[in-house]
Design an enzyme around this catalytic site. Sequence first.
Site, PDB file in Angstrom:
ATOM      1  CG  ASN A  62      -1.565   1.132   1.182  1.00 48.31           C
ATOM      2  OD1 ASN A  62      -1.564   2.015   0.234  1.00 48.31           O
ATOM      3  ND2 ASN A  62      -2.093   1.507   2.562  1.00 48.31           N
ATOM      4  CD1 TRP A  63       3.607   1.343  -2.852  1.00 43.07           C
ATOM      5  CD2 TRP A  63       3.839   2.344  -4.374  1.00 43.07           C
ATOM      6  NE1 TRP A  63       4.502   0.682  -3.737  1.00 43.07           N
ATOM      7  CE2 TRP A  63       4.816   1.135  -4.415  1.00 43.07           C
ATOM      8  CE3 TRP A  63       4.048   3.728  -5.734  1.00 43.07           C
ATOM      9  CZ2 TRP A  63       5.709   1.189  -6.011  1.00 43.07           C
ATOM     10  CZ3 TRP A  63       4.984   3.068  -6.637  1.00 43.07           C
ATOM     11  CH2 TRP A  63       5.797   2.303  -6.866  1.00 43.07           C
ATOM     12  CE  LYS A  64       0.157   4.043   5.042  1.00 43.14           C
ATOM     13  NZ  LYS A  64      -0.256   3.921   5.894  1.00 43.14           N
TER      14      LYS A  64
ATOM     15  CD  GLU B 256      -3.283  -2.824   7.500  1.00 45.49           C
ATOM     16  OE1 GLU B 256      -2.636  -3.237   7.012  1.00 45.49           O
ATOM     17  OE2 GLU B 256      -3.860  -1.108   7.558  1.00 45.49           O
TER      18      GLU B 256
ATOM     19  N   GLY C  70       2.995   2.060  10.846  1.00 43.24           N
ATOM     20  CA  GLY C  70       3.458   2.961  11.062  1.00 43.24           C
ATOM     21  C   GLY C  70       4.679   3.689  11.992  1.00 43.24           C
TER      22      GLY C  70
ATOM     23  N   GLY D 252       3.058  -0.896   3.779  1.00 48.06           N
ATOM     24  CA  GLY D 252       3.018   0.198   3.738  1.00 48.06           C
ATOM     25  C   GLY D 252       4.611   0.724   3.632  1.00 48.06           C
ATOM     26  N   GLY D 253       4.812   1.621   4.824  1.00 50.80           N
ATOM     27  CA  GLY D 253       6.183   1.582   4.200  1.00 50.80           C
ATOM     28  C   GLY D 253       7.165   0.192   3.597  1.00 50.80           C
TER      29      GLY D 253
ATOM     30  CG  HIS E 195      -5.689   1.749   4.825  1.00 50.92           C
ATOM     31  ND1 HIS E 195      -4.897   2.641   6.536  1.00 50.92           N
ATOM     32  CD2 HIS E 195      -4.755   1.046   5.114  1.00 50.92           C
ATOM     33  CE1 HIS E 195      -3.853   2.654   6.749  1.00 50.92           C
ATOM     34  NE2 HIS E 195      -3.677   1.387   6.180  1.00 50.92           N
TER      35      HIS E 195
ATOM     36  CB  SER F 147       5.635  -1.757  12.198  1.00 49.11           C
ATOM     37  OG  SER F 147       4.625  -0.742  12.235  1.00 49.11           O
TER      38      SER F 147
ATOM     39  CD  GLU G 147      -3.002   6.014   7.134  1.00 48.20           C
ATOM     40  OE1 GLU G 147      -2.540   5.436   6.266  1.00 48.20           O
ATOM     41  OE2 GLU G 147      -2.013   4.837   7.366  1.00 48.20           O
TER      42      GLU G 147
HETATM   43  P1  PGA Z   1       3.008   0.369   7.500  1.00 48.07           P
HETATM   44  O1  PGA Z   1       1.645   0.404   6.839  1.00 48.07           O
HETATM   45  O2  PGA Z   1       3.416  -0.965   6.659  1.00 48.07           O
HETATM   46  O3  PGA Z   1       4.103   1.631   7.075  1.00 48.07           O
HETATM   47  O4  PGA Z   1       2.471   0.412   9.267  1.00 48.07           O
HETATM   48  C1  PGA Z   1       0.318  -0.589   7.291  1.00 48.07           C
HETATM   49  C2  PGA Z   1      -0.961  -0.050   6.421  1.00 48.07           C
HETATM   50  O5  PGA Z   1      -1.248   1.213   6.359  1.00 48.07           O
HETATM   51  O6  PGA Z   1      -1.038  -0.906   5.172  1.00 48.07           O
END
Ligand code: PGA
Length: 250
Positions: free
Chosen positions: A9-11, A163, A169, A230-231, A93, A209, A95
């Site tokens: 997930n590149w956000k 999640e 993050g 994500g990251g 998600h 994470s 967010e």
């Molecule tokens: P993260 O994000 O791996 O950067 O913690 C995961 C996500 O939000 O899908």
Amino acid sequence: MRRKLAAGNWKMNGLTDSLDELRSLARAHPDPAVDILVCPPATLIAQAAQVCAGLPVAIGGQDCHTERTGAHTGDLSAEMLKDSGACAVILGHSERREDHGETSDMVRAKARAAHAAGLMAVICLGESLAQRDAANTLDIIAAQMSLSIPDTSTAENLVIAYEPIWAIGTGKLPDAAQIGEVHDFIRTRLERRFGPGAGRGMRILYGGSVKPNNADQVFRVPNVDGALVGGASLRAEDFSPIIKALSQTG
Ligand code: PGA
């Protein structure tokens, strides 16, 4: 029987240059033992799908509208994502639930739209730290599952991503028992609702994470069928070892 899935997930990250990361990723896994999905920002979906055509990396979106067309300035329909070359979409998600006030009812409507357009819905669930501390995690997951997952779901078009919000993050990873408890709970409820066949076939990802140095400990937990990353999905050199760890676990 469930194919493992490594989803990125590149956000809100990535410009045209980032397509090079997809090329590197595909080169590093010419014949992967697991499914690979990358969800770049919507601006890159069409180019990413072109870059990955014929390669073992599928492309997805990060959100869609509940309607097919209409007066919804700035929104994208599931059909548009599909038309751009996406085969999946991340929905609900945390967010988006937080930044855009998305409720589980909205997530269910979006997932239904995704299914109607032929997209696989990756539906995200997860508790906050306060909810975990109050021992409400399983109640929260149960409520999110009942409301966010539509009846149109099948083993092919539904993926669940667990999640925990406090792990996203932050570099904080739940321990194996915490991950296992929630994944087993989700599996039991999926089987109860969709029957043992479909319920057993639906994939459950862990997200929050996941990094190259902790991926194998996550993937050893029963009922973890992969990760939503994500990251660490932004660069092939980070995502690639995670994919490798997944392909090496049972
Ligand atoms: P993260 O994000 O791996 O950067 O913690 C995961 C996500 O939000 O899908």
